[in-house]
Design a protein around this motif. Structure first.
Motif, PDB file in Angstrom:
ATOM      1  N   MET A  30       0.838  -1.203   0.000  1.00 45.95           N
ATOM      2  CA  MET A  30       0.000   0.000   0.000  1.00 45.95           C
ATOM      3  C   MET A  30       0.874   1.255   0.000  1.00 45.95           C
ATOM      4  N   SER A  31       1.935   1.237   0.817  1.00 50.80           N
ATOM      5  CA  SER A  31       2.866   2.376   0.824  1.00 50.80           C
ATOM      6  C   SER A  31       3.502   2.517  -0.550  1.00 50.80           C
ATOM      7  N   ALA A  32       3.883   1.383  -1.140  1.00 44.94           N
ATOM      8  CA  ALA A  32       4.560   1.424  -2.439  1.00 44.94           C
ATOM      9  C   ALA A  32       3.626   1.983  -3.514  1.00 44.94           C
ATOM     10  N   ALA A  33       2.398   1.433  -3.575  1.00 44.42           N
ATOM     11  CA  ALA A  33       1.484   1.806  -4.663  1.00 44.42           C
ATOM     12  C   ALA A  33       0.866   3.180  -4.463  1.00 44.42           C
ATOM     13  N   LEU A  34       0.384   3.426  -3.241  1.00 48.01           N
ATOM     14  CA  LEU A  34      -0.424   4.639  -3.044  1.00 48.01           C
ATOM     15  C   LEU A  34       0.376   5.832  -2.554  1.00 48.01           C
ATOM     16  N   LEU A  35       1.552   5.593  -1.957  1.00 52.62           N
ATOM     17  CA  LEU A  35       2.375   6.731  -1.540  1.00 52.62           C
ATOM     18  C   LEU A  35       3.504   6.970  -2.540  1.00 52.62           C
ATOM     19  N   PHE A  36       4.436   6.004  -2.577  1.00 51.73           N
ATOM     20  CA  PHE A  36       5.638   6.209  -3.381  1.00 51.73           C
ATOM     21  C   PHE A  36       5.351   6.100  -4.883  1.00 51.73           C
ATOM     22  N   ALA A  64       8.033  -3.194 -10.199  1.00 49.13           N
ATOM     23  CA  ALA A  64       8.791  -4.463 -10.058  1.00 49.13           C
ATOM     24  C   ALA A  64       8.489  -5.090  -8.700  1.00 49.13           C
ATOM     25  N   TYR A  65       8.482  -4.260  -7.667  1.00 45.47           N
ATOM     26  CA  TYR A  65       8.196  -4.790  -6.326  1.00 45.47           C
ATOM     27  C   TYR A  65       6.753  -5.304  -6.243  1.00 45.47           C
ATOM     28  N   LEU A  66       5.803  -4.488  -6.724  1.00 46.36           N
ATOM     29  CA  LEU A  66       4.390  -4.882  -6.604  1.00 46.36           C
ATOM     30  C   LEU A  66       4.132  -6.206  -7.313  1.00 46.36           C
ATOM     31  N   ALA A  67       4.712  -6.367  -8.508  1.00 50.01           N
ATOM     32  CA  ALA A  67       4.497  -7.606  -9.262  1.00 50.01           C
ATOM     33  C   ALA A  67       5.067  -8.799  -8.490  1.00 50.01           C
ATOM     34  N   ASP A  68       6.257  -8.641  -7.921  1.00 52.56           N
ATOM     35  CA  ASP A  68       6.861  -9.751  -7.152  1.00 52.56           C
ATOM     36  C   ASP A  68       6.054 -10.056  -5.890  1.00 52.56           C
ATOM     37  N   HIS A  69       5.526  -9.006  -5.283  1.00 54.19           N
ATOM     38  CA  HIS A  69       4.720  -9.195  -4.071  1.00 54.19           C
ATOM     39  C   HIS A  69       3.478 -10.038  -4.388  1.00 54.19           C
ATOM     40  N   VAL A  70       2.856  -9.744  -5.527  1.00 54.08           N
ATOM     41  CA  VAL A  70       1.638 -10.475  -5.921  1.00 54.08           C
ATOM     42  C   VAL A  70       1.969 -11.929  -6.253  1.00 54.08           C
ATOM     43  N   ARG A  71       3.116 -12.139  -6.902  1.00 54.74           N
ATOM     44  CA  ARG A  71       3.484 -13.509  -7.339  1.00 54.74           C
ATOM     45  C   ARG A  71       3.588 -14.476  -6.157  1.00 54.74           C
ATOM     46  N   ARG A  72       3.877 -13.962  -4.967  1.00 58.75           N
ATOM     47  CA  ARG A  72       3.969 -14.839  -3.785  1.00 58.75           C
ATOM     48  C   ARG A  72       2.629 -15.470  -3.442  1.00 58.75           C
ATOM     49  N   ASP A  73       1.558 -14.693  -3.589  1.00 60.61           N
ATOM     50  CA  ASP A  73       0.243 -15.164  -3.165  1.00 60.61           C
ATOM     51  C   ASP A  73      -0.849 -14.448  -3.983  1.00 60.61           C
ATOM     52  N   PRO A  74      -0.968 -14.823  -5.262  1.00 62.15           N
ATOM     53  CA  PRO A  74      -1.879 -14.066  -6.161  1.00 62.15           C
ATOM     54  C   PRO A  74      -3.322 -14.030  -5.678  1.00 62.15           C
ATOM     55  N   GLY A  75      -3.789 -15.122  -5.059  1.00 60.55           N
ATOM     56  CA  GLY A  75      -5.184 -15.181  -4.635  1.00 60.55           C
ATOM     57  C   GLY A  75      -5.532 -14.096  -3.632  1.00 60.55           C
ATOM     58  N   ARG A  76      -4.591 -13.746  -2.792  1.00 54.35           N
ATOM     59  CA  ARG A  76      -4.853 -12.752  -1.755  1.00 54.35           C
ATOM     60  C   ARG A  76      -4.369 -11.355  -2.163  1.00 54.35           C
ATOM     61  N   THR A 129      -3.141  -4.791 -10.048  1.00 55.70           N
ATOM     62  CA  THR A 129      -3.913  -3.797 -10.816  1.00 55.70           C
ATOM     63  C   THR A 129      -3.251  -2.420 -10.680  1.00 55.70           C
ATOM     64  N   HIS A 130      -2.688  -2.163  -9.489  1.00 51.41           N
ATOM     65  CA  HIS A 130      -1.970  -0.889  -9.308  1.00 51.41           C
ATOM     66  C   HIS A 130      -0.710  -0.874 -10.170  1.00 51.41           C
ATOM     67  N   ALA A 131      -0.005  -2.013 -10.184  1.00 51.74           N
ATOM     68  CA  ALA A 131       1.231  -2.093 -10.984  1.00 51.74           C
ATOM     69  C   ALA A 131       0.903  -1.852 -12.464  1.00 51.74           C
ATOM     70  N   ILE A 132      -0.222  -2.420 -12.915  1.00 54.67           N
ATOM     71  CA  ILE A 132      -0.618  -2.258 -14.324  1.00 54.67           C
ATOM     72  C   ILE A 132      -0.932  -0.783 -14.609  1.00 54.67           C
ATOM     73  N   TYR A 133      -1.676  -0.182 -13.693  1.00 57.75           N
ATOM     74  CA  TYR A 133      -2.031   1.235 -13.854  1.00 57.75           C
ATOM     75  C   TYR A 133      -0.762   2.104 -13.919  1.00 57.75           C
ATOM     76  N   LEU A 134       0.164   1.835 -12.983  1.00 59.17           N
ATOM     77  CA  LEU A 134       1.407   2.630 -12.942  1.00 59.17           C
ATOM     78  C   LEU A 134       2.213   2.435 -14.233  1.00 59.17           C
ATOM     79  N   ALA A 135       2.279   1.166 -14.684  1.00 63.41           N
ATOM     80  CA  ALA A 135       3.054   0.888 -15.900  1.00 63.41           C
ATOM     81  C   ALA A 135       2.420   1.582 -17.111  1.00 63.41           C
ATOM     82  N   ARG A 136       1.093   1.578 -17.159  1.00 62.35           N
ATOM     83  CA  ARG A 136       0.398   2.154 -18.324  1.00 62.35           C
ATOM     84  C   ARG A 136       0.424   3.679 -18.305  1.00 62.35           C
ATOM     85  N   TYR A 137       0.143   4.259 -17.135  1.00 64.09           N
ATOM     86  CA  TYR A 137      -0.054   5.712 -17.112  1.00 64.09           C
ATOM     87  C   TYR A 137       1.099   6.521 -16.535  1.00 64.09           C
ATOM     88  N   LYS A 138       1.967   5.887 -15.742  1.00 64.73           N
ATOM     89  CA  LYS A 138       3.100   6.663 -15.217  1.00 64.73           C
ATOM     90  C   LYS A 138       4.371   6.348 -16.021  1.00 64.73           C
TER      91      LYS A 138
END
Lengths: 253, 232
Positions: free
Chosen positions: B103-109, B123-135, B141-150
């Protein structure tokens, strides 16, 4: 030193009031610090409160045991109490049992504060196990403080030994992890230092496996190590009480 | 009596000297980098007397306030994002179940406008999700948004969207699996932010704090369509 005597002393020395006020202060600070977290504020507050309450309970009981034994020695009551070998055994066991009851009471209050700080009990079973094992941690430390206070004449030296022991047992997992790390120097792994660390791992209780703050947030994920650590702490308490009795019975007055 | 007064005067002078020195200390600028080198998980555990969860919560608070400590406010563009990424990953080593760090990574930094820095966050968000995609799928979705628009890196955003669609974990909603639409559609940034946040807020299980921060994120994104946010 019977239970009523110890409880009376705890009231007279304002220990119960001090622990109560300390726990409330910890609750307020933890609730404030937790509320500043970007997410999971309740979890953060609970963990902060649990950590602070744990230190308060352990330091409070260690200080109280050391003070009580020192006071008895200075007033000459100790000489009367330890007049015969049988009364020595009874004295040590009664004293430990009294301190243990106090420690358990403080741990239950600490559990209450940890639950209150998060405003809701997210993991009731985790909280119950945390409280129970914190009580055990405090009971082990009460036994250790009694053993040291009866054996060492200097109170300050005794307190330093107790706090050093506590820090070591709480950090034992970290120390073992460093010594067994893949990147540890050969000396730390296989040399004298490595063997000394392994020995420490064998002779000291793993207090770091008791009352883990993680349980307050996620509950108990694996019961294996909790059960073993609990059994080890119980066994270690017996060792400490037996050692204190042995020391008291062989001591010249 | 005069002896006592003299001692009182010494105490008062000492207090005044202490206050004077305190003023001098206040005036000094804090030293050290805005983003210090993160301690290892073992060191963090040791500092907390073996209590890994306490270490995690305390250091997460520090992470959240990095760049805003010691009486100074450092803009995101002046922060070392390579170090920040190490902070994220080291805190994950202590507790990867918590949502505080992503949350700090996506919504703050993630608020930085420096594209190279955004890459560390995605890169961090994607790796974080890969550990436990279901949860953890929603952080993708934030990583995708950042990659597309930032980052303006459609290929990277599509790659992440495909990965999210391909996770076999249950619990990932259909709209999240179809985020390729967000990447491929010629949608403006603010419109996309509104759509993404709207979908995320529909979830019943979202904690209130995250809901609050998502609204704040959306406001910031809508504002940055025209005005500049405070900490770019």
């Amino acid at each position: 030193m019977t239970l009523p005597y110890i409880l009376l002393s705890a009231v007279r020395d304002r220990l119960i009031a001090a622990i109560g006020i300390g726990l409330i202060a910890i609750w307020l600070v933890a609730a404030f610090a937790g509320s500043t977290s970007i997410a999971e504020e309740g979890a953060a507050a609970t963990v902060f409160a649990g950590f602070g309450a744990r230190l308060l309970v352990v330091f409070g009981i260690v200080l109280f045991v050391s003070l009580q034994v020192r006071r008895l020695a200075e007033s000459g009551e100790m000489h009367v109490l330890l007049a015969t070998p049988i009364s020595r055994t009874r004295f040590v066991i009664q004293a430990w049992a009294g301190f243990a009851v106090l420690a358990i009471g403080f741990a239950v209050a600490a559990g209450g504060i940890a639950a209150l700080a998060g405003w809701s009990v997210a993991q009731p079973f985790g909280l119950a196990v945390w409280t129970g094992t914190l009580a055990l941690e405090a009971v082990v430390m009460a036994a250790f403080a009694l053993f040291v206070a009866l054996g060492l004449r200097g109170m300050i030296a005794g307190l330093i030994v107790c706090l050093g022991f506590y820090a070591l047992t709480r950090m034992l997992g970290v120390i073992l992890a460093i010594a067994r790390s893949e990147y540890a120097p050969a000396e730390a792994k296989d040399g004298v230092v490595g063997r000394a660390v392994d020995l420490l791992g064998l002779v000291l209780p793993r207090l770091d496996l008791l009352a883990e703050s993680r349980w307050l947030v996620y509950g108990i994920e694996a019961t294996g190590s909790v059960g073993l650590a609990t059994l080890q702490a119980v066994a270690y308490t017996l060792v400490l009480v037996a050692a204190a009795v042995f020391d008291a019975r062989g001591r010249a007055l | 009596m005069s002896g006592r007064v003299a001692w009182l005067a010494i105490a008062a002078l000492g207090l005044a000297a202490s206050a004077g020195l305190g003023t001098q200390l206040d005036a000094r600028k804090p030293r050290g980098a805005a983003v210090p080198v993160p301690p290892t998980p073992t060191a963090m555990r040791a500092e907390a007397l073996g209590d890994g969860q306490f270490a995690f919560r305390a250091r997460s608070l520090q992470l959240q306030h990095l760049g805003n400590l010691g009486g100074r406010i450092v803009p995101y563009k002046d922060m070392d994002y390579a170090r920040l990424e190490r902070w994220f990953r080291r805190l994950d080593a202590l507790d990867a179940r918590s949502d505080v760090v992503p949350m700090s990574a996506a919504l703050l930094f993630g608020g930085t406008q420096t594209q190279a820095d955004v890459r560390h966050v995605t890169a961090y968000l994607a790796d974080h999700v890969r550990r436990d995609p279901g949860r953890k799928w929603r952080w993708m979705t934030h990583a995708i948004y950042l990659a597309r628009y930032k980052l303006d890196d459609n290929a990277h955003a599509l790659e992440l969207a495909r990965e999210l669609a391909g996770f076999e974990a249950p619990g990932i909603p259909g709209w999240a699996r179809n985020l390729r639409v967000l990447v491929l559609a010629d949608m403006g940034r603010t419109q996309a932010a509104r759509a993404l946040v709207g979908k995320l807020l529909d979830s019943d299980t979202m904690p209130p704090a995250e809901r609050r921060w998502l609204r704040h994120f959306l406001e910031r994104e809508l504002r940055s369509g025209g005005d500049s946010p405070v900490r770019r």
